[in-house]
Design an enzyme around this catalytic site. Structure first.
Site, PDB file in Angstrom:
ATOM      1  N   ASN A 200      -2.191 -11.749  -3.118  1.00  0.00           N
ATOM      2  CA  ASN A 200      -1.476 -12.931  -3.597  1.00  0.00           C
ATOM      3  C   ASN A 200      -2.397 -14.136  -3.656  1.00  0.00           C
ATOM      4  O   ASN A 200      -3.453 -14.143  -3.033  1.00  0.00           O
ATOM      5  CB  ASN A 200      -0.327 -13.264  -2.630  1.00  0.00           C
ATOM      6  CG  ASN A 200       0.964 -12.613  -3.051  1.00  0.00           C
ATOM      7  OD1 ASN A 200       1.230 -12.471  -4.241  1.00  0.00           O
ATOM      8  ND2 ASN A 200       1.764 -12.221  -2.075  1.00  0.00           N
TER       9      ASN A 200
ATOM     10  N   GLY B 196       0.828  -1.214   0.000  1.00  0.00           N
ATOM     11  CA  GLY B 196       0.000   0.000   0.000  1.00  0.00           C
ATOM     12  C   GLY B 196       0.860   1.261   0.000  1.00  0.00           C
ATOM     13  O   GLY B 196       0.633   2.199  -0.777  1.00  0.00           O
TER      14      GLY B 196
ATOM     15  N   LYS C  93       1.750 -16.581 -10.954  1.00  0.00           N
ATOM     16  CA  LYS C  93       2.408 -16.201  -9.694  1.00  0.00           C
ATOM     17  C   LYS C  93       2.119 -17.224  -8.594  1.00  0.00           C
ATOM     18  O   LYS C  93       2.970 -17.505  -7.758  1.00  0.00           O
ATOM     19  CB  LYS C  93       1.938 -14.810  -9.253  1.00  0.00           C
ATOM     20  CG  LYS C  93       2.841 -14.265  -8.156  1.00  0.00           C
ATOM     21  CD  LYS C  93       2.539 -12.867  -7.720  1.00  0.00           C
ATOM     22  CE  LYS C  93       3.532 -12.460  -6.635  1.00  0.00           C
ATOM     23  NZ  LYS C  93       3.072 -11.312  -5.871  1.00  0.00           N
TER      24      LYS C  93
END
Lengths: 300, 300
Positions: free
Chosen positions: B102, B12, B181
């Site tokens: 994620n 952030g 990922k």
């Protein structure tokens, strides 16, 4: 009876101290220095607050002739190959050999030995070698013994000579005897060594307990265990009773020593291959521990 | 364009610092204290030896109204549920939301969101929050973005506004983007966190590399990967290029924080169940990490 003990690690020293109270013991060491120290100071046995000294003859292993009535082999499994070669090159075939290794990886090696009678032992004592001639008996237990090959007359006589102070219990089935300890070691040792936790954590931590059970199931399947629940309960009881202990494999990893992983999980993986069974979880733990040993190699 | 950023952790703060060079940014923090500090000092961005200060408005998350043209949600996956409830109770439906979590565990949550356009992002930067208003950009990378739901006009415009300094790359297929990922994270994160080793050790240590490949095979099977070898080579390259790095999951475990294990291995295990496939090794690592989180709980 003359008794020889090969190997002066924690178990070798412990056995030499107790057996020398009953029989004449010679302990065979890897280095001349250790033999000299044991000859000078004796073996100091610490049990709780009590300390006793046993005067024991010590010689370097190169002096061993195999002439004692019984020789106890108390080296690690990964040191066994060299000892076996030595046995097979003795001028006279030894009479009685008692092997105290953990796991079951050594069984196939024992078939190659030239000796009249071969016995196996499974040690449940806790012992910590504090220096070359001093050992702490920090976990009271017993030693189970059984015949692997030949006749058991001498082994019966030997085991009957010890009291409750150092119990030696004769077992009929060597395979069951070793298997029983293997199951416990195969679950507790790799898990605690990888997680770096004390034994109790495996049953107190819910997620770890899930892994413990899962690993145990794979082992049961490979060993075709009948009394699964009994074995599982035994593992749980040992984790609880030794909750504060660090397993031998965890201590080996912490001290940058080789572990007994080949003797334990290596044996089970070979069994899995032989029976054409899959063992994905055992395989993971086998390689994780091998990797930890590899870290050790690179660090030093 | 006005941009809101929810969450003032490392990602952030990093995004607020760079985006505020192009657009007007308001960052929403969990605590009033952090908002006050950011308003007072700005955001200090450290990159190698260079330090820059960005003056950014900060407000506690309770003040967020969703009125910015784009809101970037930069909280951890396990904090998402609370944010989604907040979104669905806003007086006005927000226009554009970009989620940077994620793993893929959050995809099912996003289906429940009331918003015009929903975008996904996959961040490849390395960033370390050093204090409530200071972030170290210690790994240069890019951000991939893609449309999850709605139209991508604004996302195209947004991503085109950034240069090589902070590249934002538009991708057509959000699933492939996140999956790519996920595969890397699912292998490197749990292994390094359990073994407590740097990324490079997974390819430099032969036994660990064996486990890495074995785990990757299970993941390939669950995700029905076509270009397996490419993915494996990508993992190896990342381990080598970040050889000295400690993975985010390892850092989380070391700092006694919750990990993103549910978003990563949790998602894969759900996929395995859905497809009725076995995933014994993923399951082991899932529970080992959950257990480590449990140790954390008991320690505190």
């Amino acid at each position: 009876m003359k008794v020889g003990i090969i190997g002066a690690g924690s178990i070798g020293l412990l056995f030499a101290a107790y057996i020398s109270r009953v029989f004449e013991v010679t302990i065979y060491t890897r280095t001349e220095e250790q033999a000299a120290q044991i000859n000078k100071y004796g073996i100091l046995l610490q049990k709780e607050s009590e300390q006793t000294i046993s005067m024991v003859s010590a010689l370097p292993i190169t002096e061993w002739q195999g002439t004692e009535a019984l020789t106890i082999i108390a080296v690690k499994q990964y040191q066994l190959q060299a000892i076996i070669e030595k046995i097979n090159h003795l001028p006279v075939m030894p009479e009685n050999l008692l092997f105290l290794q953990n796991g079951m990886g050594h069984l196939k090696l024992l078939k190659k030995i030239r000796a009249k009678n071969i016995f196996l032992g499974s040690v449940e004592h806790g012992a910590l070698k504090e220096n070359p001639y001093r050992v702490n008996h920090n976990g009271e237990g017993k030693t189970n013994v059984a015949v692997f090959n030949g006749d058991g007359l001498l082994l019966h006589q030997f085991s009957a000579s010890f009291s409750k102070e150092f119990p030696i219990v004769f077992q009929e089935d060597y395979y069951k005897m070793l298997e029983n300890k293997l199951i416990v070691n195969a679950v507790i040792n790799p898990l605690t060594a990888i997680l770096q936790v004390q034994n109790g954590e495996l049953v107190n931590n819910r997620a770890y307990y899930h892994v413990l059970k899962s690993l145990f199931c794979e082992i049961s399947f490979i060993l075709n265990l009948e009394k699964q629940e009994e074995h599982l309960q035994q593992i749980i009881a040992i984790c609880k009773n030794t909750a504060e202990n660090r397993s031998s494999m965890l201590k080996d990893i912490e001290a940058n020593r080789l572990t007994e992983i080949n003797a334990i999980l290596g044996f089970l993986l070979e069994e899995a291959v032989r029976q054409e069974k899959k063992a994905p979880q055992l395989e993971i733990f086998y390689y994780l521990i091998k990797g930890k040993e590899g870290e050790r190699g690179r660090r030093s």
